[in-house]
Design an enzyme around this catalytic site. Structure first.
Site, short mmCIF file in Angstrom:
data_model
loop_
_atom_site.label_atom_id
_atom_site.label_comp_id
_atom_site.label_asym_id
_atom_site.label_seq_id
_atom_site.Cartn_x
_atom_site.Cartn_y
_atom_site.Cartn_z
N ASP A 1 -28.11 38.51 38.21
CA ASP A 1 -28.73 39.71 38.78
C ASP A 1 -30.24 39.51 38.77
OD1 ASP A 1 -29.26 42.55 39.51
OD2 ASP A 1 -27.14 42.80 39.04
N HIS B 1 -31.44 37.20 41.24
CA HIS B 1 -31.74 38.09 42.36
C HIS B 1 -33.24 38.35 42.46
CE1 HIS B 1 -27.40 39.96 42.54
NE2 HIS B 1 -27.40 38.64 42.65
#
Length: 483
Positions: free
Chosen positions: A290, A313
């Site tokens: 993430d 991310h």
């Protein structure tokens, strides 16, 4: 002799010329950077400056500065170098450290003893694998407290081993502390695999879906309502959810840590900040499933330098303004950082309907390598298909992108400014932005919607969609839009 002298002179001349040409060739290589980006991380700053102190009514006593002022820092001194009366070895309190026995009581007892003395050290020694359940290490404590982890520290293995009475939202919590150091050469192991495989997690249910049901998963390390925090030298890996969170804190230094979990591990943000001010994140490596670093509402004066992200991310501000809430974020700097093989690069994401502002952002000297959405402002963020169109929005202004170079994944344009219909993004500055495709054709159509700013230099790809000046309604905006 004359012949020998001539040979010697010729040898010297050829050596000098060869060295000169080699130097020139190296200079050309560094000047003409590879289209595929750097093959090694950017060198971290040897001694980044500490974050500036806040001008608040009740500032902390001291914002921690970089504890490694030298380019080649020496390792932490062994706790044994200090007064032995201040060292509280968890094995002396009954910890077994075999990876099987429950050592929670020993850690709590060692913490209580160290908390009561000045410069106390809780020591989890090298060679031990210590398993403890969800624990809150709370203050107030005497000054100079250190949690020294040289072994391995881990929670129970998965939700089935998790004690029923324990919170499933957090594991290690440091609460109401003033001046706490969490450091060492050890590893915090999260045992996250069984949590990631819960059917409620993204793509873990039948046929790759997400099924309903209990889905609580613990954040591995949380600092809550604490000031003057140092986290240094640790390896933190495989968290069930967020690896490290800071909520309601002021004065945070994170230096030379490694965070890692698999690329597809869900919701495993590396470092998350919420309502936290005066933060320095330096010389660290994060790879996870993430956000590498996520910055939530209430954060200001955050300095990020010498960080390598990826796969991840990227570095995100947000999401902000959910459920029509007010969000305020300001004075965020990201410098000398590399982002690789990531779904996003530098991202600002807000929900429709929020209020507040995001302002004074500087992204400088960033190397991208195979990144989807290198530069993105998304004011239409929605985690489901049920979001409605709203007229209000978190205002985004005073954002600078300087010397952003590297390669992007061609599945999406590398630059994307999707700003609110009613609250434009303003004063965006682009300078020395050069982004080329990792593979395939050049995508030369950055997307802009209601975004105002300027290009100080030509960008690659060209960003002709950025509007000049300011919108007519700009004069009606409050300077901080409620913040």
């Amino acid at each position: 002799m004359r012949g020998l002298g001539g040979i010697l002179v010729a040898y010297i001349i050829s050596t000098v010329l060869f060295g000169h040409f080699t130097y020139v060739a190296q200079g050309r290589y560094h000047y003409h950077k590879s289209r595929r980006g750097l093959s090694h991380p950017l060198p971290p700053p040897s001694s980044p400056p500490p974050p500036p102190p806040l001008e608040s009514a009740n500032p902390p006593d001291q914002v921690p500065s970089d504890p490694y002022p030298n380019p080649n820092p020496s390792p932490d001194p062994a706790p044994g170098d200090s007064d032995s009366g201040c060292i509280f070895d968890v094995t002396s309190y009954g910890a077994v450290g075999d990876g099987s026995c429950d050592d929670t009581a020993a850690f709590r007892d060692a913490w209580k003893a160290a908390c009561a003395v000045e410069s106390g050290i809780v020591l989890a020694p090298e060679g031990g694998v210590f398993k403890i359940t969800s624990t809150i290490f709370s203050g107030p404590c005497q000054p100079g407290l250190v949690f020294q982890l040289d072994g391995v520290l881990m929670p129970p293995d998965g939700p089935e081993e998790w004690p029923e009475k324990d919170s499933k939202q957090q594991w290690l919590v440091f609460y109401r502390l003033e001046g706490i150091t969490f450091a060492g050469k050890g590893t915090v192991e999260g045992n996250g695999q069984k949590w990631w495989d819960l059917p409620c997690k993204p793509h873990r249910g039948p046929n790759g879906s997400s099924s309903s049901g209990p889905c609580e998963s613990p954040t591995m390390i949380r600092f809550f309502m604490s000031n003057n925090i140092v986290v240094r030298g640790l390896r933190i890996q495989n968290s069930p959810q967020f690896h490290m969170k800071f909520d309601g804190c002021e004065g945070v230094l994170i230096n030379e840590i490694q965070i890692s979990s698999p690329k597809l591990s869900p919701n495993t943000d590396g470092i998350h900040l919420g309502n936290t001010r005066s933060v320095a994140i330096y010389n660290s490596v994060v790879s996870n499933g993430d956000d590498c670093i996520s910055i939530g509402t209430g954060c200001s004066d955050v300095d990020i330098q010498g960080v390598t992200c990826g796969p991840s991310h990227g570095i995100s501000i947000g999401s902000l303004g959910v459920h029509n809430s007010q969000a305020c974020v300001s004075n965020i700097t990201v410098r000398n950082t590399a982002i690789r093989d990531s779904d996003n690069g530098l991202r600002v994401k807000t929900w429709q309907g929020g209020t507040g502002s995001v302002s004074n952002l500087l992204f400088e000297n960033i190397q991208m390598e195979n990144v989807l959405n290198c530069i993105i402002v998304d004011q239409y963020y929605c985690s489901s298909k049920e979001c409605r169109n709203e007229t209000s929005a978190v205002r985004v202004f005073d954002v600078e992108y300087r010397n952003i170079k590297g390669t992007y994944d061609v599945r999406s344009p590398p630059i994307h400014f999707a700003c609110s219909d009613t609250v434009a993004c303003t004063n965006i500055t682009m300078s020395e932005v050069e982004l080329l495709p990792e593979e395939g054709e050049l995508v030369d159509d950055p997307f802009c919607w209601n975004a105002y700013g300027k290009q100080e230099t030509l960008t690659i790809p060209p960003i002709d969609c950025l509007l000049d000046g300011s919108p007519v309604v700009e004069e009606a905006y409050d300077s901080n839009y409620g913040c």
